[in-house]
Enzyme design. Structure first.
Site, PDB file in Angstrom:
ATOM      1  N   ASN A  11       0.874  -1.174   0.000  1.00  0.00           N
ATOM      2  CA  ASN A  11       0.000   0.000   0.000  1.00  0.00           C
ATOM      3  C   ASN A  11       0.909   1.221   0.000  1.00  0.00           C
ATOM      4  O   ASN A  11       1.476   1.576   1.027  1.00  0.00           O
ATOM      5  CB  ASN A  11      -0.884  -0.048   1.263  1.00  0.00           C
ATOM      6  CG  ASN A  11      -1.727   1.204   1.427  1.00  0.00           C
ATOM      7  OD1 ASN A  11      -1.792   2.043   0.528  1.00  0.00           O
ATOM      8  ND2 ASN A  11      -2.362   1.334   2.590  1.00  0.00           N
ATOM      9  N   LYS A  13       0.139   4.241  -0.381  1.00  0.00           N
ATOM     10  CA  LYS A  13      -0.524   5.430   0.185  1.00  0.00           C
ATOM     11  C   LYS A  13      -0.267   6.646  -0.719  1.00  0.00           C
ATOM     12  O   LYS A  13      -0.205   6.485  -1.937  1.00  0.00           O
ATOM     13  CB  LYS A  13      -0.067   5.649   1.626  1.00  0.00           C
ATOM     14  CG  LYS A  13      -0.310   4.402   2.486  1.00  0.00           C
ATOM     15  CD  LYS A  13      -0.146   4.630   3.972  1.00  0.00           C
ATOM     16  CE  LYS A  13      -0.392   3.318   4.709  1.00  0.00           C
ATOM     17  NZ  LYS A  13      -0.285   3.445   6.149  1.00  0.00           N
ATOM     18  N   HIS A  97      -9.662   1.118   4.761  1.00  0.00           N
ATOM     19  CA  HIS A  97      -8.413   1.347   5.506  1.00  0.00           C
ATOM     20  C   HIS A  97      -8.696   2.315   6.655  1.00  0.00           C
ATOM     21  O   HIS A  97      -9.499   3.244   6.514  1.00  0.00           O
ATOM     22  CB  HIS A  97      -7.348   1.920   4.566  1.00  0.00           C
ATOM     23  CG  HIS A  97      -5.984   1.929   5.187  1.00  0.00           C
ATOM     24  ND1 HIS A  97      -5.607   2.885   6.089  1.00  0.00           N
ATOM     25  CD2 HIS A  97      -4.946   1.077   5.075  1.00  0.00           C
ATOM     26  CE1 HIS A  97      -4.366   2.624   6.498  1.00  0.00           C
ATOM     27  NE2 HIS A  97      -3.948   1.523   5.893  1.00  0.00           N
ATOM     28  N   GLU A  99      -7.131   4.731   7.762  1.00  0.00           N
ATOM     29  CA  GLU A  99      -6.904   6.147   7.440  1.00  0.00           C
ATOM     30  C   GLU A  99      -8.128   6.737   6.743  1.00  0.00           C
ATOM     31  O   GLU A  99      -8.465   7.906   6.935  1.00  0.00           O
ATOM     32  CB  GLU A  99      -5.634   6.301   6.581  1.00  0.00           C
ATOM     33  CG  GLU A  99      -4.384   6.092   7.431  1.00  0.00           C
ATOM     34  CD  GLU A  99      -3.182   5.573   6.677  1.00  0.00           C
ATOM     35  OE1 GLU A  99      -3.158   5.616   5.434  1.00  0.00           O
ATOM     36  OE2 GLU A  99      -2.236   5.092   7.351  1.00  0.00           O
ATOM     37  N   GLU A 169      -5.520  -4.911  10.605  1.00  0.00           N
ATOM     38  CA  GLU A 169      -4.507  -3.882  10.812  1.00  0.00           C
ATOM     39  C   GLU A 169      -4.798  -3.122  12.107  1.00  0.00           C
ATOM     40  O   GLU A 169      -5.603  -2.168  12.091  1.00  0.00           O
ATOM     41  CB  GLU A 169      -4.516  -2.891   9.647  1.00  0.00           C
ATOM     42  CG  GLU A 169      -4.173  -3.507   8.315  1.00  0.00           C
ATOM     43  CD  GLU A 169      -3.581  -2.463   7.358  1.00  0.00           C
ATOM     44  OE1 GLU A 169      -2.469  -2.695   6.874  1.00  0.00           O
ATOM     45  OE2 GLU A 169      -4.213  -1.428   7.142  1.00  0.00           O
ATOM     46  N   GLY A 175       2.359   2.309  10.765  1.00  0.00           N
ATOM     47  CA  GLY A 175       3.325   3.394  10.612  1.00  0.00           C
ATOM     48  C   GLY A 175       4.036   3.783  11.895  1.00  0.00           C
ATOM     49  O   GLY A 175       4.711   4.811  11.944  1.00  0.00           O
ATOM     50  N   SER A 215       3.268  -2.111  10.376  1.00  0.00           N
ATOM     51  CA  SER A 215       4.724  -2.169  10.572  1.00  0.00           C
ATOM     52  C   SER A 215       5.325  -3.536  10.230  1.00  0.00           C
ATOM     53  O   SER A 215       6.261  -3.982  10.896  1.00  0.00           O
ATOM     54  CB  SER A 215       5.087  -1.733  11.992  1.00  0.00           C
ATOM     55  OG  SER A 215       4.678  -0.390  12.214  1.00  0.00           O
TER      56      SER A 215
HETATM   57  P1  PGA Z   1       2.678   0.320   7.707  1.00  0.00           P
HETATM   58  O1  PGA Z   1       1.225   0.544   7.053  1.00  0.00           O
HETATM   59  O2  PGA Z   1       3.224  -0.958   7.120  1.00  0.00           O
HETATM   60  O3  PGA Z   1       3.462   1.533   7.287  1.00  0.00           O
HETATM   61  O4  PGA Z   1       2.500   0.219   9.172  1.00  0.00           O
HETATM   62  C1  PGA Z   1       0.347  -0.528   6.849  1.00  0.00           C
HETATM   63  C2  PGA Z   1      -0.940  -0.028   6.246  1.00  0.00           C
HETATM   64  O5  PGA Z   1      -1.417   1.036   6.639  1.00  0.00           O
HETATM   65  O6  PGA Z   1      -1.533  -0.690   5.351  1.00  0.00           O
END
Ligand code: PGA
Length: 258
Positions: A11, A13, A97, A99, A169, A175, A215
């Site tokens: 992803n 983003k 997601h 976000e 997640e 992140g 992560s």
């Molecule tokens: P990350 O993000 O691997 O940077 O923690 C995962 C995601 O949001 O899909």
């Protein structure tokens, strides 16, 4: 036991220009080549779909979108539709997601409609679910996660839902460099599979890939993927460089061959 093909999804983003996207996709495609024991997909920003599709040509790596609207077309300024994703060559689409739920007001009902629209167009939905730190600390992880699963699958039967992929997640792990312990991830994944079985039957539940996200990096991918119900990874930060993402794909291959 049902053998599930592991899926490693990147992803990206809101990152990378068209040229940067091309270079990253090209490096991943060159490593993977035409045959792969697991599935691997990358999710660039929509302005890079065409360029990335070209870079992936001839490789086993698929193209994913990061979001969609549920309608096919019409007066929906700024949106993309499943029809347009198919037209652009996307075989997968991330939806729900955290976000998007947190910053763009995405609701359970919107996510449910997107699941249905993607299935109609034969785009694999990668349905994200996960709890916040506050919810985890209050002991509400399973309530939240299973509630999101119930809401997103309501009204669809196991036949329609056959291609569904779930990504667990935990929001506190996205992140942040904090990863769920492999056993904790396994516990939630097993609970998700149990709920899927209750909702639509065991044989479908046994076939659904449940990815872990939050992560994931080369140093923890094998341990997470060694858990029986962790069928892959949804990778943010570590999907942005070939040096990090390729070893995670390799971990997916090891899981497929184990
Ligand atoms: P990350 O993000 O691997 O940077 O923690 C995962 C995601 O949001 O899909």
């Amino acid at each position: 036991m049902t053998k599930r093909t592991p899926l490693i999804a990147g992803n990206w983003k809101l990152n990378k220009t068209i040229d940067e996207s091309k270079a990253l996709a090209g490096a991943i495609a060159a490593h993977v080549g035409a045959g792969l024991a697991c599935e691997a997909v990358v999710g660039p920003v929509a302005t890079s779909f065409a360029a990335v599709k070209q870079s992936l040509e001839g490789s086993a790596v698929g193209l994913a979108a990061q979001n969609t609207h549920w309608e096919d077309s019409g007066a929906w300024t700024g949106e993309l539709s499943p029809t347009l994703l198919v037209d652009a060559g996307c075989g997968y689409c991330i939806i729900g997601h955290s976000e998007r739920r947190q910053f763009f007001g995405e609701t359970d009902e919107g996510v449910r409609k997107k699941v249905g629209a993607l299935l109609v167009h034969k785009v694999v939905p990668i349905l994200c679910v996960g709890e916040s730190l506050e919810q985890r600390e209050a002991g509400k992880t399973l309530d939240v996660v299973l509630g999101q699963i119930d809401a997103a699958t309501e009204g669809y039967d196991a036949v329609a839902l056959a291609p569904l992929v779930v990504a667990y997640e935990p929001i506190w792990a996205i992140g942040t460099g904090l990863t769920a312990k492999a056993e904790d991830a396994q516990e939630v994944h097993a609970a998700i599979r149990g709920r899927l079985a209750e909702l639509k039957g065991q044989s479908w539940a046994d076939s659904v890939r449940i990815l872990y996200g939050g992560s994931v990096k080369p140093s923890n991918a094998d341990e997470l993927l060694s858990q029986p119900d962790v069928d892959g990874a949804l990778v943010g930060g570590a999907s942005l460089t070939p040096d990090n993402f390729i070893p995670i794909i390799d971990a997916g291959v090891r899981r497929a061959e184990s």
